[in-house]
Design a protein around this motif. Structure first.
Motif, PDB file in Angstrom:
ATOM      1  N   ARG A  77       0.823  -1.213   0.000  1.00  0.00           N
ATOM      2  CA  ARG A  77       0.000   0.000   0.000  1.00  0.00           C
ATOM      3  C   ARG A  77       0.857   1.262   0.000  1.00  0.00           C
ATOM      4  NH1 ARG A  77      -2.512  -1.284   4.016  1.00  0.00           N
ATOM      5  NH2 ARG A  77      -1.496  -0.061   5.640  1.00  0.00           N
ATOM      6  N   LYS A  78       1.934   1.266   0.798  1.00  0.00           N
ATOM      7  CA  LYS A  78       2.738   2.473   0.961  1.00  0.00           C
ATOM      8  C   LYS A  78       3.795   2.636  -0.129  1.00  0.00           C
ATOM      9  CE  LYS A  78       2.317   2.993   5.995  1.00  0.00           C
ATOM     10  NZ  LYS A  78       3.077   3.031   7.278  1.00  0.00           N
ATOM     11  N   LYS A  79       4.417   1.539  -0.546  1.00  0.00           N
ATOM     12  CA  LYS A  79       5.553   1.618  -1.463  1.00  0.00           C
ATOM     13  C   LYS A  79       5.347   0.846  -2.762  1.00  0.00           C
ATOM     14  CE  LYS A  79       8.189   3.927   1.469  1.00  0.00           C
ATOM     15  NZ  LYS A  79       8.660   5.301   1.201  1.00  0.00           N
ATOM     16  N   ALA A  80       4.137   0.328  -2.980  1.00  0.00           N
ATOM     17  CA  ALA A  80       3.838  -0.463  -4.178  1.00  0.00           C
ATOM     18  C   ALA A  80       4.779  -1.661  -4.295  1.00  0.00           C
ATOM     19  CB  ALA A  80       3.926   0.405  -5.437  1.00  0.00           C
ATOM     20  N   GLU A  81       5.175  -2.207  -3.137  1.00  0.00           N
ATOM     21  CA  GLU A  81       6.086  -3.345  -3.129  1.00  0.00           C
ATOM     22  C   GLU A  81       5.316  -4.626  -3.439  1.00  0.00           C
ATOM     23  OE1 GLU A  81       9.406  -4.374  -0.021  1.00  0.00           O
ATOM     24  OE2 GLU A  81       7.580  -5.426   0.565  1.00  0.00           O
ATOM     25  N   VAL A  82       5.805  -5.369  -4.399  1.00  0.00           N
ATOM     26  CA  VAL A  82       5.222  -6.662  -4.753  1.00  0.00           C
ATOM     27  C   VAL A  82       6.350  -7.670  -4.893  1.00  0.00           C
ATOM     28  CG1 VAL A  82       3.255  -5.645  -5.949  1.00  0.00           C
ATOM     29  CG2 VAL A  82       5.333  -6.160  -7.228  1.00  0.00           C
ATOM     30  N   PHE A  83       6.001  -8.954  -4.968  1.00  0.00           N
ATOM     31  CA  PHE A  83       7.026  -9.935  -5.283  1.00  0.00           C
ATOM     32  C   PHE A  83       6.618 -10.709  -6.521  1.00  0.00           C
ATOM     33  CE2 PHE A  83       4.516 -11.708  -1.718  1.00  0.00           C
ATOM     34  CZ  PHE A  83       3.940 -12.811  -2.332  1.00  0.00           C
ATOM     35  N   THR A  84       7.580 -11.015  -7.361  1.00  0.00           N
ATOM     36  CA  THR A  84       7.326 -11.689  -8.620  1.00  0.00           C
ATOM     37  C   THR A  84       7.712 -13.158  -8.489  1.00  0.00           C
ATOM     38  OG1 THR A  84       7.959  -9.628  -9.721  1.00  0.00           O
ATOM     39  CG2 THR A  84       7.705 -11.584 -11.107  1.00  0.00           C
ATOM     40  N   PRO A  85       6.800 -14.078  -8.754  1.00  0.00           N
ATOM     41  CA  PRO A  85       7.132 -15.499  -8.639  1.00  0.00           C
ATOM     42  C   PRO A  85       8.207 -15.904  -9.634  1.00  0.00           C
ATOM     43  CG  PRO A  85       4.988 -15.203  -9.697  1.00  0.00           C
ATOM     44  CD  PRO A  85       5.402 -13.862  -9.181  1.00  0.00           C
ATOM     45  N   ALA A  86       8.931 -16.964  -9.290  1.00  0.00           N
ATOM     46  CA  ALA A  86      10.063 -17.395 -10.109  1.00  0.00           C
ATOM     47  C   ALA A  86       9.639 -17.751 -11.531  1.00  0.00           C
ATOM     48  CB  ALA A  86      10.768 -18.574  -9.447  1.00  0.00           C
ATOM     49  N   TRP A  87       8.442 -18.323 -11.681  1.00  0.00           N
ATOM     50  CA  TRP A  87       8.021 -18.729 -13.029  1.00  0.00           C
ATOM     51  C   TRP A  87       7.857 -17.521 -13.943  1.00  0.00           C
ATOM     52  CZ3 TRP A  87       3.688 -16.937 -15.409  1.00  0.00           C
ATOM     53  CH2 TRP A  87       2.670 -16.408 -14.612  1.00  0.00           C
ATOM     54  N   LEU A  88       7.388 -16.395 -13.369  1.00  0.00           N
ATOM     55  CA  LEU A  88       7.208 -15.202 -14.186  1.00  0.00           C
ATOM     56  C   LEU A  88       8.557 -14.547 -14.497  1.00  0.00           C
ATOM     57  CD1 LEU A  88       5.324 -13.304 -15.613  1.00  0.00           C
ATOM     58  CD2 LEU A  88       4.907 -12.113 -13.448  1.00  0.00           C
ATOM     59  N   CYS A  89       9.463 -14.532 -13.516  1.00  0.00           N
ATOM     60  CA  CYS A  89      10.831 -14.048 -13.776  1.00  0.00           C
ATOM     61  C   CYS A  89      11.473 -14.881 -14.887  1.00  0.00           C
ATOM     62  CB  CYS A  89      11.676 -14.135 -12.512  1.00  0.00           C
ATOM     63  SG  CYS A  89      11.161 -13.051 -11.167  1.00  0.00           S
ATOM     64  N   ASN A  90      11.274 -16.186 -14.817  1.00  0.00           N
ATOM     65  CA  ASN A  90      11.834 -17.085 -15.825  1.00  0.00           C
ATOM     66  C   ASN A  90      11.256 -16.770 -17.204  1.00  0.00           C
ATOM     67  OD1 ASN A  90      13.320 -19.432 -16.759  1.00  0.00           O
ATOM     68  ND2 ASN A  90      11.356 -20.490 -16.863  1.00  0.00           N
ATOM     69  N   HIS A  91       9.943 -16.577 -17.263  1.00  0.00           N
ATOM     70  CA  HIS A  91       9.284 -16.288 -18.540  1.00  0.00           C
ATOM     71  C   HIS A  91       9.838 -15.012 -19.164  1.00  0.00           C
ATOM     72  CE1 HIS A  91       6.067 -16.213 -21.536  1.00  0.00           C
ATOM     73  NE2 HIS A  91       5.817 -14.953 -21.186  1.00  0.00           N
ATOM     74  N   MET A  92      10.005 -13.981 -18.344  1.00  0.00           N
ATOM     75  CA  MET A  92      10.482 -12.697 -18.866  1.00  0.00           C
ATOM     76  C   MET A  92      11.968 -12.758 -19.237  1.00  0.00           C
ATOM     77  SD  MET A  92       8.331 -10.195 -16.287  1.00  0.00           S
ATOM     78  CE  MET A  92       8.842  -8.656 -17.072  1.00  0.00           C
ATOM     79  N   ASN A  93      12.759 -13.449 -18.430  1.00  0.00           N
ATOM     80  CA  ASN A  93      14.180 -13.607 -18.771  1.00  0.00           C
ATOM     81  C   ASN A  93      14.356 -14.465 -20.018  1.00  0.00           C
ATOM     82  OD1 ASN A  93      15.060 -12.002 -16.676  1.00  0.00           O
ATOM     83  ND2 ASN A  93      15.569 -13.692 -15.314  1.00  0.00           N
ATOM     84  N   ASN A  94      13.490 -15.465 -20.185  1.00  0.00           N
ATOM     85  CA  ASN A  94      13.532 -16.278 -21.402  1.00  0.00           C
ATOM     86  C   ASN A  94      13.239 -15.426 -22.628  1.00  0.00           C
ATOM     87  OD1 ASN A  94      14.191 -18.660 -20.123  1.00  0.00           O
ATOM     88  ND2 ASN A  94      12.121 -19.506 -20.153  1.00  0.00           N
ATOM     89  N   TYR A  95      12.296 -14.500 -22.478  1.00  0.00           N
ATOM     90  CA  TYR A  95      11.954 -13.614 -23.593  1.00  0.00           C
ATOM     91  C   TYR A  95      13.155 -12.752 -23.984  1.00  0.00           C
ATOM     92  CZ  TYR A  95       9.314 -10.223 -26.376  1.00  0.00           C
ATOM     93  OH  TYR A  95       8.869  -9.420 -27.392  1.00  0.00           O
ATOM     94  N   CYS A  96      13.860 -12.265 -22.969  1.00  0.00           N
ATOM     95  CA  CYS A  96      15.057 -11.451 -23.224  1.00  0.00           C
ATOM     96  C   CYS A  96      16.122 -12.280 -23.932  1.00  0.00           C
ATOM     97  CB  CYS A  96      15.586 -10.903 -21.903  1.00  0.00           C
ATOM     98  SG  CYS A  96      17.047  -9.854 -22.056  1.00  0.00           S
TER      99      CYS A  96
END
Length: 308
Positions: A77-96
């Motif tokens: 709420r205060k800092k818009a802090e979220v965490f990204t699951p490993a599968w999504l990090c993997n998907h985006m890094n694979n795209y790169c």
């Protein structure tokens, strides 16, 4: 005690003062959050994070997944802090990497259930590119939090460790796999491992998340070192790697490209043996953040790189 971050663990305890350095201000990184203010002096948002304070409260800083649900929601709420699951990090890094290599499924093959199968054979490189260029290719994770796109010691959404290292999907993890596959001697492995760290960047606003990201990079180095050489890295090497990390994973207000909340009060820290920059920092309210260009051997203000 956190199972993911342990301040009493040898590699971390030995280099914590370096991991707390802010290379722009020549002081320490600051908390930049009021989440710890109830602990009193030394824990306020504009104050520097001190190693002695952390050792007195070894359970205080922990990865987001180990915080209470209330604390997680408050920081979102205060800092818009979220965490990204490993599968999504993997998907985006694979795209790169698909863009860099010109083909899919370079490091792993994604499954429909958010798991992935590691490509076991040695990574091949397209014509005109080689493994050294890949290791040296500079990558940046913006507002990096705990650094899940850079290194994947654990899944940020579940807290589960990802082992062995070959299963990891971070940007730096991929570089280190390439180094492992293409070097034989200790000297070559170390040379290119250091270059992989030099080419991996990230910035974060909140001091606790930034420190966790730096710790994750340090422990990633330890994991790969011990797996390859079956021994612990010595203190001199740990300090060298920690210094690279302190330069490359820096604290910054991403809207202003400056140190958050201005120059912190207090005394300057002593310059590390491994520091290469002697530039004097002007006493301004919020100096522009400096990062290191390792290939040119000099530092530069980050905002000057925008658009490049």
């Amino acid at each position: 005690m956190s199972t993911l971050i342990d301040f009493t663990f040898y590699p971390l305890r030995a280099v914590l003062p370096i991991l707390l350095q802010d290379k722009t201000t020549k002081r320490n990184i600051i908390w930049a959050t009021d989440a710890y203010a109830e602990n009193g002096d030394g824990f306020l948002d504009k104050q520097e994070i001190k190693a002695a304070k952390l050792m007195n409260y070894p359970k205080l800083i922990k990865p987001r997944i180990e915080k209470t649900l209330e604390d997680q929601q408050d920081r979102t709420r205060k800092k818009a802090e979220v965490f990204t699951p490993a599968w999504l990090c993997n998907h985006m890094n694979n795209y790169c990497d698909e863009s860099w290599f010109g083909r899919k499924n370079v490091f792993n093959i994604e499954n429909s259930d958010h798991t992935w199968d590691v490509v076991q054979k040695k990574i091949e490189f397209p014509e005109g590119k080689n493994w050294e260029k890949y290791v040296d290719s500079r990558r940046l994770e913006i507002t990096c939090g705990e650094g899940p796109f850079l290194v994947s010691r654990y899944d940020a959404a579940t807290g589960q460790l990802i082992e062995p290292p070959k299963r990891r999907i971070g940007i730096l993890d991929r570089k280190l796999r390439i180094v492992n596959e293409n070097t034989e001697s200790y000297e070559d492995w170390l040379k290119w491992t250091v270059r992989a760290f030099e080419a991996s960047y990230g910035f974060e606003y909140q001091g606790d998340s930034l420190l966790i990201a730096r710790i994750n990079l340090l422990l990633t180095f330890v994991d790969y070192y011990e797996e390859r050489w079956n021994k612990e890295p010595d203190i001199k090497l740990l300090k060298k790697i920690a210094n690279k990390i302190a330069w490359n994973i820096w604290q910054m207000d991403g809207f202003k490209d400056t140190v958050p909340l201005g120059m912190p009060p207090g005394e300057f820290i002593e310059t590390s043996l491994f520091d290469t920059i002697t530039d004097e920092i002007e006493e301004e309210e919020a100096p522009y953040c400096r990062i290191q260009d390792w290939r040119n051997g000099s530092s530069i203000e980050y905002h000057q790189l925008k658009g490049k």
